[in-house]
Enzyme design. Structure first.
Site, mmCIF file in Angstrom:
data_model
loop_
_atom_site.group_PDB
_atom_site.id
_atom_site.type_symbol
_atom_site.label_atom_id
_atom_site.label_comp_id
_atom_site.label_asym_id
_atom_site.label_seq_id
_atom_site.Cartn_x
_atom_site.Cartn_y
_atom_site.Cartn_z
ATOM 1 N N TYR A 71 -27.490 73.780 58.857
ATOM 2 C CA TYR A 71 -27.588 74.542 57.603
ATOM 3 C C TYR A 71 -26.927 75.923 57.719
ATOM 4 O O TYR A 71 -26.441 76.450 56.723
ATOM 5 C CB TYR A 71 -29.051 74.631 57.128
ATOM 6 N N GLN A 105 -27.775 68.593 41.829
ATOM 7 C CA GLN A 105 -28.225 68.142 43.155
ATOM 8 C C GLN A 105 -27.617 69.041 44.223
ATOM 9 O O GLN A 105 -27.905 68.878 45.403
ATOM 10 C CB GLN A 105 -27.782 66.698 43.386
ATOM 11 N N ASN A 106 -26.753 69.956 43.820
ATOM 12 C CA ASN A 106 -26.051 70.792 44.793
ATOM 13 C C ASN A 106 -26.942 71.935 45.264
ATOM 14 O O ASN A 106 -27.646 72.551 44.474
ATOM 15 C CB ASN A 106 -24.762 71.349 44.176
ATOM 16 N N ASP A 132 -25.521 74.546 46.817
ATOM 17 C CA ASP A 132 -24.738 75.786 46.763
ATOM 18 C C ASP A 132 -25.090 76.570 45.502
ATOM 19 O O ASP A 132 -25.772 76.062 44.610
ATOM 20 C CB ASP A 132 -23.233 75.480 46.818
ATOM 21 N N HIS A 141 -32.530 69.703 44.634
ATOM 22 C CA HIS A 141 -32.656 69.520 46.088
ATOM 23 C C HIS A 141 -32.762 70.851 46.839
ATOM 24 O O HIS A 141 -32.540 70.891 48.039
ATOM 25 C CB HIS A 141 -31.462 68.699 46.615
ATOM 26 N N GLY A 201 -19.413 64.464 38.807
ATOM 27 C CA GLY A 201 -19.274 64.519 40.260
ATOM 28 C C GLY A 201 -20.467 64.046 41.056
ATOM 29 O O GLY A 201 -20.798 64.658 42.060
ATOM 30 N N THR A 202 -21.088 62.961 40.616
ATOM 31 C CA THR A 202 -22.182 62.420 41.428
ATOM 32 C C THR A 202 -22.051 60.910 41.532
ATOM 33 O O THR A 202 -21.679 60.242 40.562
ATOM 34 C CB THR A 202 -23.576 62.793 40.862
ATOM 35 N N SER A 203 -22.385 60.380 42.715
ATOM 36 C CA SER A 203 -22.371 58.931 42.883
ATOM 37 C C SER A 203 -23.658 58.340 42.313
ATOM 38 O O SER A 203 -23.793 57.128 42.228
ATOM 39 C CB SER A 203 -22.222 58.568 44.364
HETATM 40 N N1 APR Z 1 -14.386 66.052 40.777
HETATM 41 C C1 APR Z 1 -15.439 65.312 40.316
HETATM 42 N N2 APR Z 1 -16.057 64.384 41.066
HETATM 43 C C2 APR Z 1 -15.591 64.172 42.311
HETATM 44 C C3 APR Z 1 -14.507 64.895 42.836
HETATM 45 C C4 APR Z 1 -13.904 65.870 42.014
HETATM 46 N N3 APR Z 1 -12.865 66.602 42.435
HETATM 47 N N4 APR Z 1 -14.293 64.457 44.118
HETATM 48 C C5 APR Z 1 -15.202 63.496 44.358
HETATM 49 N N5 APR Z 1 -15.993 63.322 43.274
HETATM 50 C C6 APR Z 1 -17.111 62.395 43.072
HETATM 51 C C7 APR Z 1 -17.068 61.144 43.931
HETATM 52 O O1 APR Z 1 -16.241 60.159 43.310
HETATM 53 C C8 APR Z 1 -18.547 60.743 43.930
HETATM 54 O O2 APR Z 1 -18.863 59.944 42.820
HETATM 55 O O3 APR Z 1 -18.290 63.061 43.450
HETATM 56 C C9 APR Z 1 -19.271 62.091 43.817
HETATM 57 C C10 APR Z 1 -19.923 62.559 45.080
HETATM 58 O O4 APR Z 1 -20.936 61.670 45.435
HETATM 59 P P1 APR Z 1 -21.891 61.971 46.677
HETATM 60 O O5 APR Z 1 -21.058 62.388 47.844
HETATM 61 O O6 APR Z 1 -22.784 60.799 46.830
HETATM 62 O O7 APR Z 1 -22.702 63.273 46.217
HETATM 63 P P2 APR Z 1 -23.971 63.377 45.267
HETATM 64 O O8 APR Z 1 -23.976 62.340 44.210
HETATM 65 O O9 APR Z 1 -24.087 64.803 44.883
HETATM 66 O O10 APR Z 1 -25.134 63.047 46.286
HETATM 67 C C11 APR Z 1 -26.462 63.199 45.860
HETATM 68 O O11 APR Z 1 -27.311 62.777 48.013
HETATM 69 O O12 APR Z 1 -26.891 63.043 50.243
HETATM 70 C C12 APR Z 1 -27.682 63.456 49.196
HETATM 71 O O13 APR Z 1 -28.879 65.431 48.938
HETATM 72 C C13 APR Z 1 -27.570 64.926 48.943
HETATM 73 O O14 APR Z 1 -27.521 66.096 46.838
HETATM 74 C C14 APR Z 1 -26.963 65.027 47.567
HETATM 75 C C15 APR Z 1 -27.336 63.695 46.957
#
Ligand code: APR
Length: 237
Positions: free
Chosen positions: A52, A85-86, A88, A103, A182-184
């Site tokens: 961290y 979920q970020n 930052d 989170h 920007g989230t999976s």
């Molecule tokens: N702009 C928008 N989206 C983007 C970009 C971009 N430039 N680059 C990548 N992505 C997308 C990817 O396609 C993906 O769908 O951002 C997403 C990131 O997914 P993850 O890495 O799974 O992140 P997130 O969804 O925030 O994860 C959720 O999981 O590991 C835990 O606690 C952690 O908060 C996090 C949570």
């Protein structure tokens, strides 16, 4: 208008903060259970604090990108609630005031026995100490209330997320627009927000690699956050 924006790591990746699950992502270099779980903390506190510390320093060196700036612009005209979920603070640094960090936040610390949430079996008292930090937490940094080791105010895997039910229900009721970016959407309970807002009439999702299975009823804007969000915001303004 009332607008809810649900963001994940993709919102900040163009600021230089890696996503989690993309190739080269943050978790690829670490075992999640070593650095982001109560068990990992019990096993090796220094490893967790070093992880961290690296993220704290990294985010301090990064700046909001045009997607964060666009959300801040939108907030000047409309009522925007950010659910992120970020960990930052780039939304805040862009000028957003209403940010709910599901989170936790990288610039906050709490006592390891904070409300005994993480380790109910290890502590027989609750300590509610929390504060902002200006430098990474070290081994030996102790809670001024009870002397416990300080830890990041981050929700680790296996720890409960405060879903603020009443507030969330109100947002679902009043939202005119929902924007996911920007989230999976793989990590619950946060990922459950997508179906919760299904009745919101205007729904957008921005991602270069969207998971269409989750996006029935959404207008999908395929592309990066810094490219698509300013365009969408210009339309909404
Ligand atoms: N702009 C928008 N989206 C983007 C970009 C971009 N430039 N680059 C990548 N992505 C997308 C990817 O396609 C993906 O769908 O951002 C997403 C990131 O997914 P993850 O890495 O799974 O992140 P997130 O969804 O925030 O994860 C959720 O999981 O590991 C835990 O606690 C952690 O908060 C996090 C949570």
């Amino acid at each position: 208008m009332n607008i809810v924006i649900f963001s994940g790591a993709g919102l900040s990746t163009e600021s230089g903060i890696p996503t989690f699950r993309d190739s080269g992502g943050l978790w690829e270099q670490h075992r999640i259970e070593d650095v982001a779980s109560p068990e990992g903390w019990t096993k090796n506190k220094k490893l967790v604090l070093d992880f961290y510390a690296m993220r704290f320093i990294k985010q301090a060196e990064c700046f909001p990108n045009p997607a964060h700036d666009a959300i801040a612009e939108l907030s000047k005209i409309h009522t925007v609630v950010n659910v992120t979920q970020n960990i930052d603070t780039l939304l805040e640094r862009a000028g957003c005031e209403n940010v709910w960090h599901l989170h936790g936040r990288i610039d906050m610390q709490k006592c390891e026995s904070h409300h005994s949430l993480a380790f109910p079996e290890q502590y027989d008292f609750d300590c509610d100490y929390k504060s902002l930090i200006t430098k990474p937490i070290q081994i030996g940094d102790s809670c001024p209330q009870c002397g416990g080791q300080l830890r990041p105010d981050i929700v680790w895997f296996g720890e409960p997320v405060d879903m603020r039910e009443e507030f969330l229900m109100e947002q679902i009721r009043i939202a005119d627009i929902f924007i996911g970016v920007g989230t999976s959407a793989q990590v619950y309970p946060a990922a459950g927000l997508l179906p919760m807002f299904r009745r919101t009439k205007e729904k957008y999702f921005i991602d270069p690699n969207p998971n269409y299975d989750l996006l029935d009823g959404y207008t999908v804007l395929k592309g990066s956050a810094s490219e698509q969000l300013p365009k969408l915001v210009a339309k909404l303004l």
